[in-house]
Design an enzyme around this catalytic site. Sequence first.
Site: not given
Ligand code: RB5
Length: 146
Positions: A7-8, A64-69, A97, A131-132
């Site tokens: 994303d941005h 993304c910003g955190t990689g989480i979303g 693994h 095993r993995h």
């Molecule tokens: C965008 O501002 C931010 O929320 C997105 O890049 C990401 O970090 C979400 O998990």
Amino acid sequence: MIAIGSDHGGFHLKQEIMRHLADKGIEFHDYGTYSEESCDYPDFGEAVGRAVASGECERGIVICGTGIGISLAANKVRGVRAALCGDCFSAEMCRRHNDANVLALGERVVGPGLALKIVDIFLETGFDGGRHSRRVAKLMDIEERN
Ligand code: RB5
């Protein structure tokens, strides 16, 4: 072929990673986003996830910003095992693994030097099997049952 998308919030790191892959002669397809304009990470996580799950691309990289979303989005695609990595050890172990087929990175979390190292390890490390394999099969079975 590597599928890459962001994303941005991950746009600048994506540009760096694409330059790095090109320098190494590694082919990739950019699934967007193509500008700094604000956009929604699920769209790009899904696009990369689908490219990998369909076999069109061997591995994927999502940012993304955190990689989480974007890792959550990619993991919603059946067949995807996306691993969010912020260190080299995790990058190695998610391949050895977990047979991760998508790497997720957070541009606001890791610096570009570390990110490129993580990319290299992710792309160069194989799955240990043994095993993995049983555990990864159980992971994929969860998808079938839910
Ligand atoms: C965008 O501002 C931010 O929320 C997105 O890049 C990401 O970090 C979400 O998990």
